[in-house]
Design a protein around this motif. Sequence first.
Motif, PDB file in Angstrom:
ATOM      1  N   ASP A 277     -51.029   6.490   9.920  1.00  0.00           N
ATOM      2  CA  ASP A 277     -50.365   7.143   8.791  1.00  0.00           C
ATOM      3  C   ASP A 277     -49.952   8.553   9.203  1.00  0.00           C
ATOM      4  O   ASP A 277     -50.756   9.318   9.733  1.00  0.00           O
ATOM      5  CB  ASP A 277     -51.334   7.207   7.617  1.00  0.00           C
ATOM      6  CG  ASP A 277     -50.668   7.729   6.345  1.00  0.00           C
ATOM      7  OD1 ASP A 277     -49.681   8.486   6.456  1.00  0.00           O
ATOM      8  OD2 ASP A 277     -51.146   7.394   5.249  1.00  0.00           O
ATOM      9  N   ASN A 278     -48.704   8.911   8.966  1.00  0.00           N
ATOM     10  CA  ASN A 278     -48.198  10.221   9.375  1.00  0.00           C
ATOM     11  C   ASN A 278     -48.905  11.375   8.676  1.00  0.00           C
ATOM     12  O   ASN A 278     -48.819  12.514   9.120  1.00  0.00           O
ATOM     13  CB  ASN A 278     -46.692  10.317   9.107  1.00  0.00           C
ATOM     14  CG  ASN A 278     -45.905  10.394  10.393  1.00  0.00           C
ATOM     15  OD1 ASN A 278     -46.476  10.531  11.477  1.00  0.00           O
ATOM     16  ND2 ASN A 278     -44.587  10.323  10.307  1.00  0.00           N
ATOM     17  N   ASN A 279     -49.570  11.085   7.575  1.00  0.00           N
ATOM     18  CA  ASN A 279     -50.274  12.138   6.848  1.00  0.00           C
ATOM     19  C   ASN A 279     -51.691  12.386   7.375  1.00  0.00           C
ATOM     20  O   ASN A 279     -52.407  13.229   6.843  1.00  0.00           O
ATOM     21  CB  ASN A 279     -50.349  11.792   5.355  1.00  0.00           C
ATOM     22  CG  ASN A 279     -48.970  11.802   4.709  1.00  0.00           C
ATOM     23  OD1 ASN A 279     -48.155  12.679   4.995  1.00  0.00           O
ATOM     24  ND2 ASN A 279     -48.702  10.822   3.853  1.00  0.00           N
ATOM     25  N   THR A 280     -52.088  11.650   8.408  1.00  0.00           N
ATOM     26  CA  THR A 280     -53.412  11.847   8.995  1.00  0.00           C
ATOM     27  C   THR A 280     -53.522  13.260   9.582  1.00  0.00           C
ATOM     28  O   THR A 280     -52.654  13.686  10.346  1.00  0.00           O
ATOM     29  CB  THR A 280     -53.671  10.824  10.113  1.00  0.00           C
ATOM     30  OG1 THR A 280     -53.465   9.507   9.601  1.00  0.00           O
ATOM     31  CG2 THR A 280     -55.084  10.958  10.653  1.00  0.00           C
TER      32      THR A 280
END
Length: 332
Positions: free
Chosen positions: A268-271
Amino acid sequence: MFLKNLLEKITHILGLTTPKKKPLFCPCCYAEEKCIGGSPYLLEDFQSIMTHFAQLNDHNADLLGEKFSKKDPFGIVFIHTEQNSDPIQGHNILIPQSIIFEDLQENVFYAICRIKDKCEWVQYAYYISDKKGHKWYDYIGKNEPVTDSRTIERLEKRLSVYKDLIITLLKKQEGKGKIVPKNIPISQQFHKEWLLLASLLSIPTRTANKICKSVLIEEEMFDTFLSEMIAADYLEVIDWKDVAEDVVYNYNLLSKRLKGTAIDLEIDNNTPPTEVFRLLASRSEFTLYQIDIDADSYFIGLCPKENAIAVQCQYKALFSVLDNQTSVTLIV
């Protein structure tokens, strides 16, 4: 006679001399810059002896030998302060910094040798054979590791006497009750510590020298060092807001510099970057480390796994030259 001729030939070939301040009777030859398994000796203690010895003037260096021979008539100690790794007559040879012991009772040489960031006990190979036809290069890399605790205990007692004599002579030399550190230019200190770190980081010598030259011409050496490392892709800066794919991209730049394999994370890019670091570290063929500078940014680098602890220590040594207390954290 065989030993005498051998030593004279090695000394002549290597261009070694025996000036008063740096007595050297017999060099210890390694085939490569790699420990052979001798019992370890603390690097800090080794470096302390080297530093104190270098502070002796010529008169006291001579006096040191005379005083030691009176206290220990069956032993002789020599200090070899410089490392030499230039090929000779087509043979690769490493003569490390070393503290050399000649045992007159056993008719043998022992040494504490510094190999990169480690020190080990070895026994010289110069008594392999006195067979005719042997050349000096037959002895390269033939030293034996010393692991016998009683032998090491005996030699360390001898070394303790030697260290005490150095301290006593230094106190008299300075005319004070404590030793005054020798004033070594910061450029020399930085150059020495940086080249050792660069070697541990697998940075080519040519690149390392270029970075060093750039750092030494600037006033803000610490900031310049970071900038040069980033420009050369040996460090990357990650902002705390960077998306995961950017973190992975920057990691792969570092890995490519060390000729490593790129990692492709499905994530997930929000990690958060810190979590991405841990995931990368778990899959990496290298050790991922962080220079602890800014709470809003992460300065990360890679190093060979076998050098990880040494890299962490050597960064500390390098930064201390710049009077900077920044630490380095290994990411696991």
